[in-house]
Design a protein around this motif. Structure first.
Motif, PDB file in Angstrom:
ATOM      1  N   UNK A 113      18.266 -31.842  -5.818  1.00 14.12           N
ATOM      2  CA  UNK A 113      19.199 -31.645  -6.939  1.00 14.12           C
ATOM      3  C   UNK A 113      20.006 -32.922  -7.199  1.00 14.12           C
ATOM      4  N   UNK A 114      19.303 -34.041  -7.175  1.00 17.07           N
ATOM      5  CA  UNK A 114      19.981 -35.344  -7.235  1.00 17.07           C
ATOM      6  C   UNK A 114      20.138 -35.802  -8.683  1.00 17.07           C
ATOM      7  N   UNK A 115      19.061 -35.700  -9.483  1.00 17.71           N
ATOM      8  CA  UNK A 115      19.137 -36.106 -10.881  1.00 17.71           C
ATOM      9  C   UNK A 115      19.702 -34.961 -11.696  1.00 17.71           C
ATOM     10  N   UNK A 116      20.740 -35.251 -12.499  1.00 14.24           N
ATOM     11  CA  UNK A 116      21.233 -34.251 -13.428  1.00 14.24           C
ATOM     12  C   UNK A 116      21.240 -34.882 -14.814  1.00 14.24           C
ATOM     13  N   UNK A 117      21.406 -34.077 -15.838  1.00 15.05           N
ATOM     14  CA  UNK A 117      21.363 -34.624 -17.198  1.00 15.05           C
ATOM     15  C   UNK A 117      22.550 -35.565 -17.362  1.00 15.05           C
ATOM     16  N   UNK A 118      22.261 -36.837 -17.611  1.00 20.48           N
ATOM     17  CA  UNK A 118      23.317 -37.830 -17.799  1.00 20.48           C
ATOM     18  C   UNK A 118      23.468 -38.796 -16.645  1.00 20.48           C
ATOM     19  N   UNK A 119      22.843 -38.543 -15.516  1.00 20.28           N
ATOM     20  CA  UNK A 119      22.991 -39.478 -14.401  1.00 20.28           C
ATOM     21  C   UNK A 119      22.555 -38.878 -13.095  1.00 20.28           C
ATOM     22  N   UNK A 120      23.287 -39.211 -12.022  1.00 22.52           N
ATOM     23  CA  UNK A 120      22.965 -38.645 -10.713  1.00 22.52           C
ATOM     24  C   UNK A 120      24.188 -37.941 -10.167  1.00 22.52           C
ATOM     25  N   UNK A 121      23.961 -37.049  -9.189  1.00 20.68           N
ATOM     26  CA  UNK A 121      25.025 -36.183  -8.705  1.00 20.68           C
ATOM     27  C   UNK A 121      25.840 -36.825  -7.591  1.00 20.68           C
ATOM     28  N   UNK A 122      25.275 -37.804  -6.884  1.00 20.13           N
ATOM     29  CA  UNK A 122      25.964 -38.359  -5.715  1.00 20.13           C
ATOM     30  C   UNK A 122      25.882 -39.864  -5.736  1.00 20.13           C
ATOM     31  N   UNK A 123      26.836 -40.477  -5.098  1.00 22.59           N
ATOM     32  CA  UNK A 123      26.806 -41.927  -4.966  1.00 22.59           C
ATOM     33  C   UNK A 123      26.187 -42.294  -3.620  1.00 22.59           C
ATOM     34  N   UNK A 124      25.699 -43.547  -3.555  1.00 23.08           N
ATOM     35  CA  UNK A 124      25.168 -44.040  -2.280  1.00 23.08           C
ATOM     36  C   UNK A 124      26.275 -44.803  -1.579  1.00 23.08           C
ATOM     37  N   UNK A 125      26.680 -44.323  -0.400  1.00 19.17           N
ATOM     38  CA  UNK A 125      27.730 -45.034   0.336  1.00 19.17           C
ATOM     39  C   UNK A 125      27.113 -46.265   0.995  1.00 19.17           C
ATOM     40  N   UNK A 126      27.903 -47.357   1.140  1.00 16.56           N
ATOM     41  CA  UNK A 126      27.349 -48.579   1.754  1.00 16.56           C
ATOM     42  C   UNK A 126      26.833 -48.338   3.167  1.00 16.56           C
ATOM     43  N   UNK A 127      27.504 -47.442   3.915  1.00 12.91           N
ATOM     44  CA  UNK A 127      27.052 -47.177   5.284  1.00 12.91           C
ATOM     45  C   UNK A 127      25.666 -46.544   5.277  1.00 12.91           C
ATOM     46  N   UNK A 128      25.423 -45.639   4.285  1.00 14.43           N
ATOM     47  CA  UNK A 128      24.111 -44.998   4.196  1.00 14.43           C
ATOM     48  C   UNK A 128      23.052 -46.025   3.816  1.00 14.43           C
ATOM     49  N   UNK A 129      23.442 -46.967   2.911  1.00 13.32           N
ATOM     50  CA  UNK A 129      22.504 -48.037   2.540  1.00 13.32           C
ATOM     51  C   UNK A 129      22.098 -48.859   3.743  1.00 13.32           C
TER      52      UNK A 129
END
Lengths: 173, 362
Positions: B151-167
């Protein structure tokens, strides 16, 4: 060792997808893989309903797969336990009310353990299967209980006297 | 001509993840004819999307079309809905969508490879591949919050941000995965036992692949250069992040394995580039417009080209939504490629097609 102790130590799993999205199916596959390793409970995925004890069902029941589902359930030997994996197997989930779906598998076969979530996590599946093991043991005990005959024993004078019959046959001949 | 036998396979079978029925006509173990019956899991999602759900809810419903390529479906729908409401999404959202699509491709390809190994009778390799695959599931959970059904892509963008630690975590895990992937490539390429089951089985020529409209790794293994990532640039900037086409020529099970394995290297490179060049911007474009007009979107799912068509009529509910999944294009070639093979190699061939029937029958 009796058969029941083997059943307790190594229940075999049958997996059937009754129209789900594959999500829960790959989580079941992940359970068989080394990280979650469901085989430490002696569980093996079999393809044969006649050798399996636990039926894992995923997916809302579509109209074409329901006959197969009931047939597979009927082919499994007693005692058997049904675990419904995923919210669509439990209630229909997001597919409830779509024209080719039935809401949940418990409309067709009796379900013992409901595992919710979309998609189910492997930990939840393992927990559900462990609960199913306890139910399987209980069902086995019920099945193996000795049953006392309730019928009255037949009295002496109502029985046929074979010697008399034999005598009659000889007379007529 | 010998005596012909009909052998059914499915709908429930140990080598199948989903209900699928094949009827093989065989002659002395050789398959001469096949019929496929694929619509066991038809649920009626298209109709429900056009009547029950509002257009913003549909991106979550179409994610449930398929659990393996859920992100491809919800991204394709989000893109088609964005075309209908006429908005442009932020650049960061595009990059994050590509990131999750590529992570999803890693887990899907590894699942397919492990399944080929299992169906070829190589249980140990199945276990090994599934063990190496777990890192991608953990990364997807860290990025999206769920192992499957993101459920990441929603109409208009994405639902969550990528945190630098996760990157950072993604980069570390990919570094750890690289030698493991080298090991897998070595086994799948050079193992003699596996080659007996895989080399030459289920082969299809380039001409046949072109004639039967094959897509995805199935086509690329036969030498047909088809990849939507190579063709479209307007919605997701694939070439910017270092996409390259992987091709093979043999067209058999072994070639498909090789294409999938080498695509993993490409996916890993794309993910590294995305994390290195992630632009700073908002995550979502807000709009109050209702969908109007018609639009078409193509996207490269793990199995091939995914096609979405949508039509709106200035209300909350869409008028028509059409999904054409990659496996649907491949079915005719699947039936064709069985011909002339031994019946014993059928499970491995089925797994190497990587069929996704819940996509196909919606």
């Amino acid at each position: 060792m009796k058969l029941s102790s083997f059943r307790k130590k190594s229940p075999w799993i049958l997996h059937y997808n009754a129209g789900g999205c594959n999500g829960c199916d790959i989580e079941i596959l992940a359970c068989l893989a080394p990280k979650y390793d469901i085989e430490r409970f002696g569980m093996i995925n079999t393809g044969n309903p006649k050798q399996s004890d636990i039926l894992l069902v995923t997916g809302p029941v579509t109209k074409r797969s329901r006959e197969r589902l009931v047939e597979i359930y009927a082919q499994m030997p007693e005692p058997k336990v049904v675990v419904s994996c995923g919210v669509c197997a439990c209630t229909g989930g997001v597919f409830r009310g779509m024209y080719n779906c039935e809401g949940g598998i418990d409309q067709y076969i009796p379900v013992d353990v409901y595992v919710c979530g979309c998609g189910t996590r492997p930990e939840q599946i393992i927990d559900g299967v462990i609960q199913a093991l306890a139910i399987l043991e209980k069902k086995t005990k019920e099945l193996e209980q000795s049953v006392r005959l309730k019928k009255e024993p037949v009295k002496e004078d109502t029985q046929l006297n074979r010697r008399n019959i034999a005598g009659e046959i000889i007379k007529t001949a | 001509m010998g005596k012909q036998y009909e052998i059914p396979l499915g709908a429930q079978h140990i080598s199948l993840l989903e209900p699928l029925h094949f009827k093989f006509t065989t002659e002395n173990e050789k398959i001469v004819d096949t019929t496929a019956n694929i619509f066991y899991v038809h649920r009626g999602i298209e109709q429900a999307c056009c009547s029950k759900f509002k257009f913003r809810q549909v991106s979550f419903v179409v994610g449930r079309v398929c659990g393996l390529c859920s992100i491809s479906h919800s991204t394709a729908y989000s893109q088609v809905a964005e075309k209908l409401v006429k908005i442009e999404i932020p650049r960061r959202a595009k990059y994050l969508r590509m990131l999750v699509i590529e992570l999803d491709r890693i887990h899907s390809h590894l699942l397919c490879l492990s399944h080929v190994a299992e169906n070829s009778g190589f249980e140990a390799l199945f276990m090994k591949t599934m063990q190496y695959r777990e890192f991608s599931m953990e990364l997807l959970e860290a990025v999206c919050g769920n192992r499957i059904q993101y459920d990441f892509s929603i109409v208009g963008g994405v639902a969550r941000d990528l945190k630098p630690a996760v990157g950072q975590m993604i980069l570390e895990r990919l570094k750890k995965f690289k030698p493991q992937l080298d090991e897998l490539v070595d086994i799948y390429e050079n193992n003699w036992t596996l080659s007996l089951k895989n080399k030459g089985a289920g082969a299809i020529t380039k001409e046949d692949a072109m004639r039967l409209n094959v897509v995805g790794p199935f086509a690329r293994a036969a030498g047909l250069a088809i990849d939507v990532r190579n063709e479209t640039e307007d919605l997701l900037p694939w070439k910017e992040v270092g996409f390259e086409m992987v091709l093979d020529t043999a067209g058999d099970v072994h070639a498909r394995n090789m294409v999938r394995l080498h695509e993993l290297y490409v996916s890993m490179r794309i993910i590294e580039n995305i994390i290195a060049r992630l632009p700073e911007s908002a995550l979502i474009t807000e709009t109050k417009a209702f969908p109007d007009g018609e639009a078409v979107v193509r996207i490269e799912a793990p199995r091939g080209e995914l096609f979405y068509y949508a039509k709106g009529n200035k209300t909350q509910v869409l008028e028509r939504l059409k999904i054409k999944a990659p496996t649907f294009s491949n079915v005719s070639a699947m039936v064709e490629a069985f011909k002339g093979n031994e019946y014993g190699s059928v499970p491995a061939i089925i797994a190497s097609y990587d069929p996704c029937l819940s996509c196909t029958s919606r």
